[in-house]
Structure formats: C-alpha cells, structure tokens
Design a protein around this motif. Structure first.
Motif, PDB file in Angstrom:
ATOM      1  N   ASP A 141       8.695  43.923  35.674  1.00  0.00           N
ATOM      2  CA  ASP A 141       9.565  45.278  35.204  1.00  0.00           C
ATOM      3  C   ASP A 141       9.656  45.845  36.557  1.00  0.00           C
ATOM      4  OD1 ASP A 141      10.704  46.954  33.692  1.00  0.00           O
ATOM      5  OD2 ASP A 141       8.932  48.416  33.586  1.00  0.00           O
ATOM      6  N   ASN A 142      10.240  45.132  37.572  1.00  0.00           N
ATOM      7  CA  ASN A 142      10.664  45.883  38.890  1.00  0.00           C
ATOM      8  C   ASN A 142      12.088  46.727  38.531  1.00  0.00           C
ATOM      9  OD1 ASN A 142       8.532  44.966  39.747  1.00  0.00           O
ATOM     10  ND2 ASN A 142       9.490  44.027  41.538  1.00  0.00           N
ATOM     11  N   ASP A 143      12.108  47.846  38.707  1.00  0.00           N
ATOM     12  CA  ASP A 143      13.579  48.527  38.289  1.00  0.00           C
ATOM     13  C   ASP A 143      14.186  49.297  39.411  1.00  0.00           C
ATOM     14  OD1 ASP A 143      13.370  47.752  35.517  1.00  0.00           O
ATOM     15  OD2 ASP A 143      11.965  49.451  35.242  1.00  0.00           O
ATOM     16  N   TRP A 144      15.565  49.217  39.519  1.00  0.00           N
ATOM     17  CA  TRP A 144      15.837  50.305  40.852  1.00  0.00           C
ATOM     18  C   TRP A 144      16.967  51.220  40.096  1.00  0.00           C
ATOM     19  CZ3 TRP A 144      14.928  45.055  40.974  1.00  0.00           C
ATOM     20  CH2 TRP A 144      14.489  44.391  41.864  1.00  0.00           C
ATOM     21  N   VAL A 145      16.779  52.315  40.464  1.00  0.00           N
ATOM     22  CA  VAL A 145      17.412  53.377  39.872  1.00  0.00           C
ATOM     23  C   VAL A 145      18.152  54.128  40.944  1.00  0.00           C
ATOM     24  CG1 VAL A 145      17.615  55.681  38.672  1.00  0.00           C
ATOM     25  CG2 VAL A 145      16.090  53.981  37.929  1.00  0.00           C
ATOM     26  N   ARG A 146      19.425  54.039  41.264  1.00  0.00           N
ATOM     27  CA  ARG A 146      20.090  54.648  42.471  1.00  0.00           C
ATOM     28  C   ARG A 146      20.947  55.749  41.976  1.00  0.00           C
ATOM     29  NH1 ARG A 146      19.527  49.548  45.175  1.00  0.00           N
ATOM     30  NH2 ARG A 146      19.529  47.831  43.835  1.00  0.00           N
ATOM     31  N   ALA A 147      21.407  56.540  43.221  1.00  0.00           N
ATOM     32  CA  ALA A 147      22.349  57.610  42.750  1.00  0.00           C
ATOM     33  C   ALA A 147      23.507  57.638  43.899  1.00  0.00           C
ATOM     34  CB  ALA A 147      21.608  58.784  42.779  1.00  0.00           C
ATOM     35  N   GLU A 148      24.605  57.887  43.371  1.00  0.00           N
ATOM     36  CA  GLU A 148      25.725  58.245  44.447  1.00  0.00           C
ATOM     37  C   GLU A 148      25.800  59.364  44.665  1.00  0.00           C
ATOM     38  OE1 GLU A 148      29.257  56.479  42.550  1.00  0.00           O
ATOM     39  OE2 GLU A 148      28.625  54.380  42.481  1.00  0.00           O
ATOM     40  N   ASP A 149      26.493  59.473  45.715  1.00  0.00           N
ATOM     41  CA  ASP A 149      26.896  60.851  46.583  1.00  0.00           C
ATOM     42  C   ASP A 149      27.301  61.762  45.407  1.00  0.00           C
ATOM     43  OD1 ASP A 149      25.822  59.707  48.795  1.00  0.00           O
ATOM     44  OD2 ASP A 149      27.908  59.292  49.800  1.00  0.00           O
ATOM     45  N   GLY A 150      26.874  62.967  45.633  1.00  0.00           N
ATOM     46  CA  GLY A 150      27.528  63.960  44.782  1.00  0.00           C
ATOM     47  C   GLY A 150      26.837  64.161  43.241  1.00  0.00           C
ATOM     48  N   VAL A 151      25.629  63.343  42.939  1.00  0.00           N
ATOM     49  CA  VAL A 151      25.118  63.348  41.606  1.00  0.00           C
ATOM     50  C   VAL A 151      24.146  64.659  41.553  1.00  0.00           C
ATOM     51  CG1 VAL A 151      23.611  62.006  40.216  1.00  0.00           C
ATOM     52  CG2 VAL A 151      25.313  60.930  41.472  1.00  0.00           C
ATOM     53  N   ASP A 152      24.206  64.987  40.352  1.00  0.00           N
ATOM     54  CA  ASP A 152      23.192  66.070  40.097  1.00  0.00           C
ATOM     55  C   ASP A 152      21.776  65.736  40.027  1.00  0.00           C
ATOM     56  OD1 ASP A 152      21.845  68.230  39.277  1.00  0.00           O
ATOM     57  OD2 ASP A 152      22.875  68.422  37.221  1.00  0.00           O
ATOM     58  N   PRO A 153      20.953  66.121  40.755  1.00  0.00           N
ATOM     59  CA  PRO A 153      19.542  65.302  40.868  1.00  0.00           C
ATOM     60  C   PRO A 153      18.838  65.880  39.476  1.00  0.00           C
ATOM     61  CG  PRO A 153      19.698  67.545  42.182  1.00  0.00           C
ATOM     62  CD  PRO A 153      21.108  67.270  41.511  1.00  0.00           C
ATOM     63  N   GLY A 154      19.306  66.502  38.681  1.00  0.00           N
ATOM     64  CA  GLY A 154      18.378  66.902  37.201  1.00  0.00           C
ATOM     65  C   GLY A 154      18.483  65.844  36.405  1.00  0.00           C
ATOM     66  N   ALA A 155      17.768  64.763  36.599  1.00  0.00           N
ATOM     67  CA  ALA A 155      17.584  63.713  35.788  1.00  0.00           C
ATOM     68  C   ALA A 155      16.198  63.290  35.371  1.00  0.00           C
ATOM     69  CB  ALA A 155      18.446  62.343  36.290  1.00  0.00           C
ATOM     70  N   ASP A 156      15.702  62.852  34.221  1.00  0.00           N
ATOM     71  CA  ASP A 156      14.702  62.329  33.674  1.00  0.00           C
ATOM     72  C   ASP A 156      14.514  60.882  33.863  1.00  0.00           C
ATOM     73  OD1 ASP A 156      13.808  64.924  33.604  1.00  0.00           O
ATOM     74  OD2 ASP A 156      14.172  65.130  31.487  1.00  0.00           O
ATOM     75  N   ILE A 157      13.695  60.485  34.659  1.00  0.00           N
ATOM     76  CA  ILE A 157      13.339  58.930  34.938  1.00  0.00           C
ATOM     77  C   ILE A 157      12.162  58.321  34.340  1.00  0.00           C
ATOM     78  CG2 ILE A 157      13.919  57.000  36.423  1.00  0.00           C
ATOM     79  CD1 ILE A 157      16.043  58.962  36.333  1.00  0.00           C
ATOM     80  N   GLN A 158      12.299  57.309  33.511  1.00  0.00           N
ATOM     81  CA  GLN A 158      11.108  56.629  33.193  1.00  0.00           C
ATOM     82  C   GLN A 158      11.306  55.292  33.287  1.00  0.00           C
ATOM     83  OE1 GLN A 158       7.966  56.353  32.524  1.00  0.00           O
ATOM     84  NE2 GLN A 158       7.995  57.531  30.655  1.00  0.00           N
ATOM     85  N   THR A 159      10.481  54.713  34.455  1.00  0.00           N
ATOM     86  CA  THR A 159      10.506  53.217  34.506  1.00  0.00           C
ATOM     87  C   THR A 159       9.282  52.715  34.303  1.00  0.00           C
ATOM     88  OG1 THR A 159       9.842  53.794  36.978  1.00  0.00           O
ATOM     89  CG2 THR A 159      12.025  53.784  36.654  1.00  0.00           C
ATOM     90  N   GLY A 160       8.053  53.136  33.871  1.00  0.00           N
ATOM     91  CA  GLY A 160       6.783  52.427  33.488  1.00  0.00           C
ATOM     92  C   GLY A 160       6.602  52.587  32.074  1.00  0.00           C
ATOM     93  N   ASN A 161       5.223  53.058  31.750  1.00  0.00           N
ATOM     94  CA  ASN A 161       5.060  53.357  30.480  1.00  0.00           C
ATOM     95  C   ASN A 161       5.098  51.776  29.562  1.00  0.00           C
ATOM     96  OD1 ASN A 161       3.900  54.628  28.119  1.00  0.00           O
ATOM     97  ND2 ASN A 161       5.986  55.253  27.444  1.00  0.00           N
TER      98      ASN A 161
END
Length: 675
Positions: free
Chosen positions: A455-475
């Motif tokens: 379960d190796n995941d990559w969550v990327r963000a391009e330029d100009g993305v609003d940083p207000g995001a909820d990320i869940q990669t485990g559990n």
C-alpha cells in the motif's frame, strides 16, 4: 368268542359317540334343524320309493387290531433324513440335543434330526469414508486510470507491485512451512504429511525456528508446546480474544440508509450545492472464512491396536509495506494529520475439552446393569475423514488519477472492491458404543494463513493547489485468526486390556458370543447391549486449511488546481488511498472421542506447534511511466507474415461458445476508465 367280538364292537362305537357328544358340548351354539316356514313356498310331496341295494363285500367278523405307520417330517434344524437308524444311535442324538438345550419338534422321528455347528456372528457394513476438497480462488485486476483535467498525464507502470508482492510471498515462507502440503486421499500420503510435520517439530525443538533474513520483523514467535485455552496475539499470551469489529477500518461504503423523518417539516433544500471532491482509491476488503466441525465416528470408547499420531499445527504470517509520500504542500495545510497506522494481528487459540453428555439422575437405588449382547459392524480396509480447504485472493487496485475540483459535489470511487471466500463443513458420523481400530490412527489438524499488502501511495499537488485537503493513506488492517478445538479424553490414553484383544479376535473369528470382559467394563455400565464398530485397517482424520490473501493497492493521486474556480479557495477535498482490510479466519472443531477412555496398544505421538511472524517492508520503489511499446500479443496479432503482400482474406473469429477467457483474465469494466 363271537359274542365278545360283538360286545367289543358295541363298546367301541359307544366310545365314539361319547367323544362326539363332548365335542358338541364345546360348541357355543347348537345347530338346530328348522322346518319350512308358514310363508315359505309349498313343496310337492315326495314320492315314496325304495332304493335298490346290493353289495359285493363279504361280511367278516370285526378285528380290532390297528396297523400304524409314521410318516417322515421335515425338521427346521436340517433336511429330512430317510436312512435307517438303529435304536442306540437315536438315543445318542437325543442325549446330545438335550445337552445343547435345543427344542425338539412336535412331530417326526428323532432319527430325522441333524445337528449343525453353532451359528456365526452376523456382521453389518460400517460407514464409509468422507473426503472433501474445496478450492476457492478470486482474481481481480482493478488498475484504473482517471484524468479529470484537459492536460496530458502519462500512464504509470504498476508491474513493480506484482514483483514486490512476489518477494513478500517468498519472505513469508519462513513462517509458513506447511503451506506446501499437497492434497492426498491415500493413507501413504497422509502418513508422509504426518512424518514431515513431526520431523519439522522435532527440528524446532532441537535447533529452534529459523529467523527472517530481511524486513523489519514485528514479531517472530514459535512454540512446540502451546498452552490450551490461551490466546496468542503476535507471539504474546493474552486472556481475551480481540474483536474484529473493533479494528475494521471505516471504508465509508454501504452505509445503512437513514430512516425518514416522520415530522411534517418541509425537506426542501434551497442552499446551493457545495464545492467538494471526495476520492476513494482504497477501501478494499478481502475475506477468507473457513469452518470445519468434524465428528468422524461418534464413540464413547475407542481401542487402537496400532500407533496414534495426533498433530495440531498453526502457522500465521503477514508482510506489508505502507510507505506513503504526500506532497509537502498538503502536509503543511494543518488539515492533514499523521496517518493512522496499519494494524496487523496474528491471533491463534488452542482449545481442549471433554464432551459432556446429558444425564438424568435416578433416585431409585438399583443394581448396576451391564451389557450381555452386541451388534457388530465391520469395515474392511482403511477409513479416511479428510477435509482439505484452500482459499486464495489475488487483487490489485493500483489507481492512477489526476483530479481537480469542479465547483460542485464530486465523488470518485476507484477502489471499494470486496472479495469473499466462505467455506463451512459439518460432518456428523454414526454413533457407536465401542470402536476398535486394527491399525494406526492419524489425527492431523493444520491451519496456514498468509496476508500480504502493498500500500505504497503517492499524493502529489500541482502548483496553485489549495492546501486545504484531508489525506488518508493508512488505516489498513491485516487480520489472521486461527483456532483448533479438540474434544476428547481429558486423561492420558489407557493401556489396552486383554479382553479388547479378545474382542478383536472374536469378531475376526465370527464368534457370536460377546467376550465376558466387555460385560464388566465400567465404561459400559447401564448398557443393555453394545453397538460395536471394527475397522480392520487404519483411520486417518485430517483437516487442512490454507488461506492466502494478497492485495496490491498502490495509488498515485495528483491534485490539480481548478481552472474554473481558481478564486474560490473554499473547496473541500478528501482523498483516501488506504482503509484496506485483509482478513483470514479459520476454525477447526475436531471430536476425537465422546467418552472418557481411549485404549492404546501401540505408541502415542502427540505434537503441536504454533508459528507466528510479521514483517514490515519499507519499500522505496518509485513508479515509472508505462512503456509505449505494444505488447507481444498485440504484435503477434497485427504482424503480417507475408512481406510480398500475397493473397489475403478476411478473418472471422467466432468466440460465442468459448468461455476460456473467464478463467484466464479478470474482468473489470472500469479498468481503463478515462474522463
């Protein structure tokens, strides 16, 4: 002299008359004659006539002598004999009959009786073997590609996930030495399995278990003397069994529908739709459940003339990698806290109990009763009770997505796969008071469980993305639970008494007389008769469960800036690439005996082993773009073997009745979804 003969004739007929009179008195009603009734038809007068009488017989004086010759009758003890016998021989036969207490027939000549040997024991056919092989396999490839923008984003090569899972499987072999057992239906094959298990257990006692060569081991535990009624969780002894519901991740799927409000308040919604994006790339569920309850042959007393092999083995292993990379822009938002870690548990339990039969107390003091008769069933050869269950999951859910907000509520679900294997077996055997086994007994219970997760995941963000995001990669959750419950005698096996060997010989000789020793065995007190089963060969009771669950959920999610609402920073973004559950549950309940006594003439080999191991891999493999080259199968299909461009014809492939593809390739209609 003539007068005396006449008197004798008169006396003879008077006696006959008296006998007839006595018979008449014994009748219930006398039969009286009746004349014609008054209203009956008129009868014509009979004409008087005199019948002419003449006789050619010569009148002689009466001779009271009687000549009697006895006839020959067929006797039920043998065929009729019509040969001459002397008087002395008949007396000898009558004396022999009286000594054997054989009832005489009411008629016939004693010389017609033929003495036969004592009847043989009547035996009945016993129950047969019960063998079941169950193989359950689920294969799913759910590697999706989604692009919600108008840009160009290359595909990702996910073959490395399969390669790493193959490495995980190799690493788990050190904890699961019994995973390579092969199905068998023969006694020689079962004996080979028993010898391999005993050899491994003995080597573990002498030199200890092997240690893993790679990975970060969460626990490496092995014992050849597991305690009964003790729970082992990741190599540690506990008293309580963990509850699965307390650890299952909330996948956010299949929620129960809320009950409608009974109030009369209007439910009209006038608020404008929100601006949100909910992405679920994980939330996969793999479940293997196997349950075996086997009674084999229900008997209160068992006598084994050979050796007794009893082996219980549980081996559990999990290997996972949950090394995620999240863009620093999203981490710095404050909305994304540290991920909930992956929970992995190996849970094992050995239980032993004695069958408690229902009893009704009798207050009246009576003398104890013991059996004086028996009914015998015989099985020639070996008897086998084999339950072999194998369950497999092979699921990959490697999603590659480029997502963005759209000014409305958007939900993206590329995971959420559910794969379940369920097998349940309940074997109810016939009931006997005594079971005698002429050969050996092999009683083997084995459970092997393997859980693999990448379960190796990559969550990327391009330029100009609003940083207000909820990320869940485990559990994530990896869960292996195994239980072996033996029901049998609580005390050690008892030595074989002499009357059990005599019982075996009596059955083989077809002696109808039950051995006297059975009538004084305290195990049979209160029995009027015994129901006995004799197995001339070996008995092997073998239950093997193997569960393997493999899940690859390597997701690559890129959050792109919204070009529609670039001035609206209030969009809600939720991304979940974890929340996977890999569950293996196996239970064996083996009824070895329903009483308190098992007699053994040979040797007892009783072994048990528990192996638990867990590895955490910190894999750092980086995904690579997919190769644009065509696959070999496509090249072979499109290649033109005729360079000169000779004659050609249209090719028609009719696969209307060909279903072989369903067993070779997984079907996923969303595997190549592009938006």
């Amino acid at each position: 002299m003539h007068i005396e003969k006449i008197s004798e004739i008169i006396a003879h007929f008077i006696g006959l008359f008296e006998m007839t009179t006595d018979e008449m008195r014994l009748r219930t009603n006398y039969a009286e004659g009746a004349g014609p009734g008054a209203d009956g038809p008129a009868l014509s007068d009979q004409d008087a006539f005199t019948a002419a009488f003449s006789s050619d017989l010569q009148l002689k004086d009466y001779d009271p002598g009687i000549i009697y010759k006895s006839g020959s009758y067929e006797i039920e003890f043998g065929p009729a004999r019509h040969f001459g016998r002397v008087f002395e021989e008949s007396l000898e036969k009558l004396a022999a009959i009286a000594g054997k207490d054989i009832p005489l027939p009411h008629f016939g000549d004693p010389t017609d009786i033929v003495l036969t040997d004592e009847p043989e024991l009547t035996v009945f056919a016993g129950p047969g073997s019960a063998i079941s092989h169950v193989l359950q396999v689920n294969v799913l490839y759910d590697d999706d590609y989604l692009d919600m923008t108008d840009g160009v984003h290359p595909l990702r090569d996910t073959s490395f996930v399969i390669e790493r899972l193959a490495d995980f499987s190799t690493e788990a072999e050190i904890f699961t030495p019994f995973a390579s057992l092969h199905r068998t239906d023969t006694y020689d094959g079962a004996l080979k399995i028993a010898e391999d298990l005993e050899s491994y257990i003995q080597n573990s006692k002498d030199s200890g278990p092997a240690s893993p060569s790679s990975g970060d081991a969460t626990h490496d535990f092995s014992t050849t003397a597991p305690k009964n009624d003790t729970v082992y969780v990741n190599g540690e002894e506990t008293t309580d069994i963990p509850v699965l519901d307390d650890f299952l991740p909330d996948r956010g799927l299949a929620k129960l529908q809320e009950e409608p409000d009974d109030s009369s308040t209007s439910v009209e919604q006038t608020d404008p739709s929100g601006n949100s994006l909910d992405v679920t790339a994980g939330a996969n569920l793999l479940v293997n459940v196997a349950s075996v309850i086997n009674t084999g042959v229900i008997a209160s007393v068992t006598a084994v003339m050979g050796n007794y092999h009893q082996i219980d083995a549980i081996s559990q292993a999990f290997v996972y990698s949950d090394n995620d990379e999240i863009a620093s822009t999203l981490h710095s938002s404050g909305h994304s806290a540290d991920d909930a870690g992956t929970v992995a548990k190996n849970i094992a339990l050995f239980e032993h109990s004695t069958f408690e039969a229902s009893s009704h107390a009798d207050n009246d003091a009576v003398e104890p009763t013991f059996p004086n008769s028996w009914r015998v069933s015989v099985i020639d050869g070996d008897v086998s009770f084999v339950q072999w269950i194998e369950q497999y999951h092979f699921v990959t859910d490697n999603d590659t997505m480029t997502v963005t907000t759209s000014g409305s509520e958007a939900t993206v679900l590329t995971g959420g796969n559910t794969s379940i294997n369920f097998s349940s077996f309940f074997g109810m055997g016939m009931q006997y008071d005594l079971v005698i086994i002429g050969g050996n007994v092999l009683d083997i219970n084995s459970i092997t469980q393997i859980s693999l997760l990448y379960d190796n995941d990559w969550v990327r963000a391009e330029d100009g993305v609003d940083p207000g995001a909820d990320i869940q990669t485990g559990n994530n959750l990896l869960w292996n639970f195994a239980s072996i419950h033996n029901v049998g005698t609580d005390s050690p096996f008892a030595a074989m008494p002499d009357y059990m060997a005599a019982t075996q010989k009596a059955i083989e000789d077809r002696d109808p007389n039950m051995p006297e020793g059975l009538s004084f065995d305290m195990n049979f007190q209160g029995y009027a008769g015994l129901n006995v089963l004799y197995i001339t060969g070996n008995l092997y009771d073998m239950t093997i469960i193997k569960q393997v669950s493999i899940l690859g959920d390597s997701d690559d999610v890129t959050l792109a800036a919204s070009t529609i609402l670039e001035n609206n920073p209030d969009a809600t973004v939720t991304i979940d690439t974890g929340s996977n559950a890999v569950v293996n549950i196996a239970e064996i309940v083996d009824y070895d005996s329903f009483g308190q006594t098992t007699y053994l003439a040979g040797q007892l080999y009783s072994d048990a082993i528990l192996i638990q191991g867990g590895l955490v891999e910190h894999d750092t493999t980086q995904p690579q773009p997919a190769d644009d080259r065509l696959a070999n199968e496509v090249i072979a299909f499109l290649d033109n073997d005729d360079p000169a461009g000779g004659n050609c014809a249209d090719g028609v492939i009719n696969a209307g009745n060909d279903y072989s593809w369903s067993s070779a390739h997984p079907a996923d209609v969303m595997q190549a979804m592009v938006a």
